[in-house]
Every structure is written in structure tokens, then in C-alpha cells.
Design an enzyme around this catalytic site. Structure first.
Site, PDB file in Angstrom:
ATOM      1  CG  ASP A 183      -7.598  -6.447  -3.103  1.00 54.35           C
ATOM      2  OD1 ASP A 183      -7.868  -6.101  -1.939  1.00 54.35           O
ATOM      3  OD2 ASP A 183      -7.757  -5.709  -4.091  1.00 54.35           O
ATOM      4  CG  ASP A 223     -12.644  -3.011  -2.667  1.00 54.85           C
ATOM      5  OD1 ASP A 223     -13.587  -3.753  -2.341  1.00 54.85           O
ATOM      6  OD2 ASP A 223     -12.310  -2.002  -2.016  1.00 54.85           O
TER       7      ASP A 223
END
Length: 206
Positions: A14, A16
Site C-alpha cells: 500500500d 499511505d
């Protein structure tokens, strides 16, 4: 990274609060800029939602251990993917294009343009669009032809553990920590524990 041990054929991250310490749609104000003298990447913000006006914009950079992890994975020939549900995919892509990863050369002697590589070059697959993470991994499976058992995924949101129903190994990134060398090794260890049959097949090849 542990050497001599079997690695997953695909490792996904991922963005963030996994590779960088912000929500790009919330904390970063476009356009994203780059200092021509240093290569430093920053946004156009002059206001802070918590502290009011400030003189300096937000610097856009990875967590400390991430550049080395990405560099090592490329050297090992592992397929690297970014899987993000951000609602601002174009901004995330722009950040990856502008951010640089050191090549390991002496940056005090040579200019940053020759001692670093755009971060986006370290990703083989980019699934960056707002949707359930299982959709990202189905796309990765279709594009790469790799089985889900060969995929390891690092993400900071518990809800994205649902990729495990496909057969992906999911590693939760603790809040505020991001991916570091210790967590990365923990993820590799967990993937190996779950797939002893893949480890044995690797041993039989040697």
C-alpha cells in the site's frame, strides 16, 4: 533482507502510511514540486490543518528503510507492486515519478540526477485506484500470471486483510510505523511459514 532464502515472486505495498507517512489525498496539496538543486520533493501547501500557517511545505519522502527494501527487491528480481485505493491516483503517480531512490553512489561528489533513480522505476505493477483491494490483486493475478500463493502484501488497514481469501499473505503495518526492515523480514518469515511446499520446491531445485 535475508539472503539465500526463497522469496515470494510478487511483493505488494500500500502507499499511505505504509511506504510514506501521510494520506496523499488529505495531507498533500498539489501541485507537487521538486527542488532542482537537491531533488527534494514537496507539495504546495502553506497552511496546516492543525497548526495554521507555516513557512515550509510538506516534504514527500518514503519511510527510512523503504528505499533500501525496494532496491534489494529489484536486485533479487522480485515483481514489486503498489496497491492503493487512494481517490487521487494521478497525484500518487506524480509523487512516485518525482521521488528518487539512491543508487548507492557517493551523492556528495556526483549530482543527484546521476546518483538516484525515479521511485516509480522500482515498481513493476501499479494498481492505484479507489476500489476493494481484492480487485487490485485479481488484476495483478491476471496481468502477471502469478498464483496468489506467491504474493505478499503489506498494508496499514485491517479491512484489507480480505485479500487473504484469495490466498495472498497479508501483513498489517502498525499505525505510525510504516514498513521497515524488521517488519519486512517478519512478512517474509510469515509467507515462508504458510508455504512450506514452495520452500521445499526451491530446495529441490538447488
Amino acid at each position: 533482507m535475508s539472503t539465500g532464502s526463497r522469496l515470494p515472486k510478487l511483493i505488494a505495498f500500500d502507499l499511505d502510511y505504509t511506504l510514506w507517512d501521510f494520506w496523499i489525498d488529505f495531507h498533500i496539496t498539489p501541485p507537487i514540486l521538486q527542488d532542482p538543486a537537491t531533488g527534494t520533493v514537496y507539495d504546495s501547501s502553506t497552511n496546516d490543518i492543525y497548526y495554521g500557517r507555516r513557512s515550509n511545505p510538506n516534504t514527500i519522502e518514503f519511510y527510512r528503510d523503504v528505499p533500501g527494501i525496494l532496491r534489494n527487491l529489484r536486485n533479487e528480481g522480485v515483481t514489486v507492486a503498489a496497491c492503493s485505493r487512494t481517490p487521487v491516483p494521478k497525484l500518487a503517480m506524480e509523487a512516485l515519478r518525482l521521488m528518487r531512490i539512491p543508487n548507492g553512489k557517493d551523492t556528495d561528489i556526483l549530482p543527484w540526477t546521476t546518483t538516484t533513480t525515479p521511485a516509480v522505476n522500482f515498481f513493476d505493477q501499479l494498481e492505484i485506484y479507489p476500489t476493494d483491494k481484492t480487485v487490485h490483486f485479481k488484476a495483478l493475478h491476471k496481468k502477471t500470471g502469478l498464483p496468489y500463493s506467491e504474493m505478499l502484501f503489506f498494508d496499514d488497514e485491517r479491512r484489507n486483510r480480505n485479500v487473504e481469501k484469495l490466498g495472498v499473505t497479508f501483513i498489517l503495518v502498525p499505525e505510525g510505523r510504516g514498513v521497515d526492515n524488521g517488519l519486512f523480514e517478519k512478512g517474509l518469515k510469515e509467507w515462508r511459514r504458510r508455504h512450506p511446499e514452495l520452500m521445499s520446491s526451491k530446495s529441490s531445485e538447488n
